[in-house]
Motif scaffolding. Structure first.
Motif, PDB file in Angstrom:
ATOM      1  N   ILE A 162       3.677  12.288  -3.962  1.00 14.34           N
ATOM      2  CA  ILE A 162       3.914  12.598  -2.550  1.00 14.34           C
ATOM      3  C   ILE A 162       5.276  13.231  -2.299  1.00 14.34           C
ATOM      4  O   ILE A 162       5.385  14.165  -1.498  1.00 14.34           O
ATOM      5  CB  ILE A 162       3.712  11.325  -1.698  1.00 14.34           C
ATOM      6  CG1 ILE A 162       2.222  10.944  -1.690  1.00 14.34           C
ATOM      7  CG2 ILE A 162       4.199  11.542  -0.272  1.00 14.34           C
ATOM      8  CD1 ILE A 162       1.903   9.704  -0.899  1.00 14.34           C
ATOM      9  N   PRO A 163       6.364  12.777  -2.957  1.00 12.11           N
ATOM     10  CA  PRO A 163       7.659  13.465  -2.718  1.00 12.11           C
ATOM     11  C   PRO A 163       7.610  14.954  -3.046  1.00 12.11           C
ATOM     12  O   PRO A 163       8.182  15.764  -2.310  1.00 12.11           O
ATOM     13  CB  PRO A 163       8.612  12.703  -3.645  1.00 12.11           C
ATOM     14  CG  PRO A 163       8.011  11.342  -3.752  1.00 12.11           C
ATOM     15  CD  PRO A 163       6.548  11.564  -3.767  1.00 12.11           C
ATOM     16  N   GLN A 164       6.949  15.320  -4.145  1.00  8.15           N
ATOM     17  CA  GLN A 164       6.818  16.740  -4.485  1.00  8.15           C
ATOM     18  C   GLN A 164       6.005  17.487  -3.435  1.00  8.15           C
ATOM     19  O   GLN A 164       6.348  18.601  -3.035  1.00  8.15           O
ATOM     20  CB  GLN A 164       6.136  16.879  -5.854  1.00  8.15           C
ATOM     21  CG  GLN A 164       5.918  18.322  -6.314  1.00  8.15           C
ATOM     22  CD  GLN A 164       7.226  19.065  -6.560  1.00  8.15           C
ATOM     23  OE1 GLN A 164       8.094  18.561  -7.272  1.00  8.15           O
ATOM     24  NE2 GLN A 164       7.375  20.242  -5.981  1.00  8.15           N
ATOM     25  N   PHE A 165       4.919  16.862  -2.959  1.00 12.26           N
ATOM     26  CA  PHE A 165       4.110  17.477  -1.919  1.00 12.26           C
ATOM     27  C   PHE A 165       4.911  17.631  -0.621  1.00 12.26           C
ATOM     28  O   PHE A 165       4.782  18.630   0.093  1.00 12.26           O
ATOM     29  CB  PHE A 165       2.852  16.642  -1.648  1.00 12.26           C
ATOM     30  CG  PHE A 165       1.872  16.645  -2.787  1.00 12.26           C
ATOM     31  CD1 PHE A 165       1.947  17.589  -3.778  1.00 12.26           C
ATOM     32  CD2 PHE A 165       0.864  15.691  -2.860  1.00 12.26           C
ATOM     33  CE1 PHE A 165       1.042  17.610  -4.834  1.00 12.26           C
ATOM     34  CE2 PHE A 165      -0.045  15.688  -3.904  1.00 12.26           C
ATOM     35  CZ  PHE A 165       0.042  16.651  -4.894  1.00 12.26           C
ATOM     36  N   TYR A 166       5.732  16.620  -0.326  1.00 12.47           N
ATOM     37  CA  TYR A 166       6.593  16.703   0.855  1.00 12.47           C
ATOM     38  C   TYR A 166       7.526  17.913   0.752  1.00 12.47           C
ATOM     39  O   TYR A 166       7.678  18.693   1.697  1.00 12.47           O
ATOM     40  CB  TYR A 166       7.435  15.429   0.977  1.00 12.47           C
ATOM     41  CG  TYR A 166       6.998  14.526   2.098  1.00 12.47           C
ATOM     42  CD1 TYR A 166       7.228  14.873   3.429  1.00 12.47           C
ATOM     43  CD2 TYR A 166       6.384  13.318   1.837  1.00 12.47           C
ATOM     44  CE1 TYR A 166       6.830  14.029   4.451  1.00 12.47           C
ATOM     45  CE2 TYR A 166       5.966  12.472   2.844  1.00 12.47           C
ATOM     46  CZ  TYR A 166       6.198  12.833   4.154  1.00 12.47           C
ATOM     47  OH  TYR A 166       5.796  12.016   5.163  1.00 12.47           O
ATOM     48  N   ASN A 225       0.824  -1.208   0.000  1.00 15.77           N
ATOM     49  CA  ASN A 225       0.000   0.000   0.000  1.00 15.77           C
ATOM     50  C   ASN A 225       0.862   1.265   0.000  1.00 15.77           C
ATOM     51  O   ASN A 225       0.503   2.278  -0.615  1.00 15.77           O
ATOM     52  CB  ASN A 225      -0.931   0.008   1.211  1.00 15.77           C
ATOM     53  CG  ASN A 225      -2.039  -1.020   1.084  1.00 15.77           C
ATOM     54  OD1 ASN A 225      -2.473  -1.334  -0.019  1.00 15.77           O
ATOM     55  ND2 ASN A 225      -2.476  -1.564   2.200  1.00 15.77           N
ATOM     56  N   TYR A 226       1.975   1.234   0.713  1.00 15.79           N
ATOM     57  CA  TYR A 226       2.870   2.397   0.747  1.00 15.79           C
ATOM     58  C   TYR A 226       3.534   2.601  -0.621  1.00 15.79           C
ATOM     59  O   TYR A 226       3.700   3.742  -1.075  1.00 15.79           O
ATOM     60  CB  TYR A 226       3.925   2.212   1.837  1.00 15.79           C
ATOM     61  CG  TYR A 226       3.357   2.356   3.233  1.00 15.79           C
ATOM     62  CD1 TYR A 226       3.353   3.587   3.877  1.00 15.79           C
ATOM     63  CD2 TYR A 226       2.797   1.263   3.893  1.00 15.79           C
ATOM     64  CE1 TYR A 226       2.809   3.726   5.149  1.00 15.79           C
ATOM     65  CE2 TYR A 226       2.253   1.402   5.161  1.00 15.79           C
ATOM     66  CZ  TYR A 226       2.262   2.625   5.785  1.00 15.79           C
ATOM     67  OH  TYR A 226       1.714   2.770   7.039  1.00 15.79           O
ATOM     68  N   ILE A 227       3.896   1.500  -1.261  1.00 14.84           N
ATOM     69  CA  ILE A 227       4.489   1.609  -2.599  1.00 14.84           C
ATOM     70  C   ILE A 227       3.448   2.158  -3.581  1.00 14.84           C
ATOM     71  O   ILE A 227       3.750   3.033  -4.407  1.00 14.84           O
ATOM     72  CB  ILE A 227       5.011   0.233  -3.060  1.00 14.84           C
ATOM     73  CG1 ILE A 227       6.139  -0.232  -2.129  1.00 14.84           C
ATOM     74  CG2 ILE A 227       5.508   0.301  -4.503  1.00 14.84           C
ATOM     75  CD1 ILE A 227       6.608  -1.651  -2.379  1.00 14.84           C
ATOM     76  N   ASP A 228       2.219   1.660  -3.464  1.00 16.03           N
ATOM     77  CA  ASP A 228       1.135   2.166  -4.330  1.00 16.03           C
ATOM     78  C   ASP A 228       0.891   3.658  -4.096  1.00 16.03           C
ATOM     79  O   ASP A 228       0.665   4.416  -5.046  1.00 16.03           O
ATOM     80  CB  ASP A 228      -0.153   1.382  -4.066  1.00 16.03           C
ATOM     81  CG  ASP A 228      -0.079  -0.047  -4.568  1.00 16.03           C
ATOM     82  OD1 ASP A 228       0.834  -0.341  -5.392  1.00 16.03           O
ATOM     83  OD2 ASP A 228      -0.900  -0.879  -4.143  1.00 16.03           O
ATOM     84  N   ALA A 229       0.922   4.059  -2.831  1.00 11.25           N
ATOM     85  CA  ALA A 229       0.675   5.470  -2.521  1.00 11.25           C
ATOM     86  C   ALA A 229       1.725   6.373  -3.150  1.00 11.25           C
ATOM     87  O   ALA A 229       1.414   7.426  -3.716  1.00 11.25           O
ATOM     88  CB  ALA A 229       0.662   5.667  -0.999  1.00 11.25           C
ATOM     89  N   LEU A 230       2.987   5.939  -3.081  1.00 15.13           N
ATOM     90  CA  LEU A 230       4.061   6.733  -3.677  1.00 15.13           C
ATOM     91  C   LEU A 230       3.994   6.727  -5.198  1.00 15.13           C
ATOM     92  O   LEU A 230       4.450   7.669  -5.856  1.00 15.13           O
ATOM     93  CB  LEU A 230       5.416   6.197  -3.204  1.00 15.13           C
ATOM     94  CG  LEU A 230       5.730   6.408  -1.724  1.00 15.13           C
ATOM     95  CD1 LEU A 230       6.982   5.653  -1.331  1.00 15.13           C
ATOM     96  CD2 LEU A 230       5.888   7.895  -1.426  1.00 15.13           C
ATOM     97  N   THR A 231       3.423   5.665  -5.756  1.00 12.66           N
ATOM     98  CA  THR A 231       3.321   5.566  -7.216  1.00 12.66           C
ATOM     99  C   THR A 231       2.157   6.393  -7.749  1.00 12.66           C
ATOM    100  O   THR A 231       2.277   7.069  -8.784  1.00 12.66           O
ATOM    101  CB  THR A 231       3.132   4.094  -7.634  1.00 12.66           C
ATOM    102  OG1 THR A 231       4.209   3.327  -7.105  1.00 12.66           O
ATOM    103  CG2 THR A 231       3.107   3.966  -9.148  1.00 12.66           C
TER     104      THR A 231
END
Length: 281
Positions: free
Chosen positions: A71-75, A61-67
């Protein structure tokens, strides 16, 4: 007999306190713990209800969320906005609070009241005028616009905390600095700010959490992914991938965990700053 009744009464009070505190802890941490456990479940396990553990602890689920979501840009955007707004808010408003706390002038009470009124105005009431103002100023869909708004919304709490703390500092320290030839700004930066570290820390943490978790203005005043902040990631999942609850819960954990760690690491600073400011608040 009287002593035995007192012992029983004391035990009952302690039991009630224990039950009350336990209930508060469960109410506070229960939803977060449920989301954390659900972030490892499959959709079928989530929709089947229940509070049980997942059959397999997987990070899919975490891999799916990052895909699925950027999220990195939002971070990155959240870090920039939160840090710049926090530093600007604390430094500029601490000077304003120092002036209010130290100088008795004609409109001191009026401006203090105006700052306090900001605590009573809901953000939703200001959404439309702020949107028009940001559009006119060409600050819509920009990190600069968000930083300015977050600095303004943190104004009442920062002014209150810093003003209360400055009132606890003896005036003799500033008078000694003035006698040694130090000017107003140098006295403020070199003498007052180091003393006010607990209050500065408290105000900074509250402002950082406000910026990090704010959703409404980030959603309304930004439109491109390159300018949106982390809380918008949840809306992104909800609007386009509503069926992938596992990934959405994983994104939720990634959003809230940094702010929780920041608060846990600096909670003593928050408590000491508020307690010190409350003495003469």
């Amino acid at each position: 007999m009287k002593g035995k009744k007192s012992i029983i009464k004391g035990l009952i009070i302690k039991a009630l306190i224990f039950v009350f505190i336990t209930a508060i802890i469960i109410i506070s941490l229960g939803p977060l713990l449920w989301v954390f456990v659900s972030s490892f479940k499959t959709n079928r396990e989530i929709l089947s209800g229940g509070l049980g553990l997942p059959s397999v602890f997987s990070f899919k689920n975490y891999i799916d969320a990052l895909t699925i979501a950027p999220i990195p840009q939002f971070y990155f955007n959240s870090i920039i906005v939160s840090i710049v707004a926090t530093v600007g808010n604390v430094f500029l408003l601490s000077m304003a609070a120092y002036t209010i706390a130290r100088f008795d002038w004609k409109y001191n009470g009026f401006f203090t009241m105006m700052f306090s009124v900001g605590l009573l105005i809901p953000g939703a009431a200001l959404l439309q005028p702020l949107y028009q103002t940001m559009t006119t100023a060409h600050l819509n869909d920009s990190l600069t616009g968000l930083i300015i708004i977050y600095m303004a919304f943190g104004l009442p709490s920062t002014i209150y905390i810093m003003r209360s703390y400055f009132k606890t500092i003896p005036r003799e320290m500033e008078e000694s600095a003035y006698m040694d030839g130090s000017g107003f700004f140098r006295t403020f930066v070199s003498i007052i700010l180091p003393i006010a570290k607990p209050a500065l820390g408290t105000a900074a943490i509250l402002e950082f959490l406000l910026c990090w978790n704010e959703f409404q203005f980030a959603l309304s005043l930004t439109s491109s992914n390159s300018k949106r902040t982390l809380p918008i990631a949840l809306y992104y999942f909800k609007s386009q991938f509503a069926s992938n609850y596992g990934a959405m819960f994983a994104a939720t954990i990634m959003v809230v965990v940094p702010s929780i760690f920041v608060y846990i690491a600096l909670q003593e600073q928050v408590v000491s700053g508020l307690a010190a400011g409350a003495v003469k608040g």
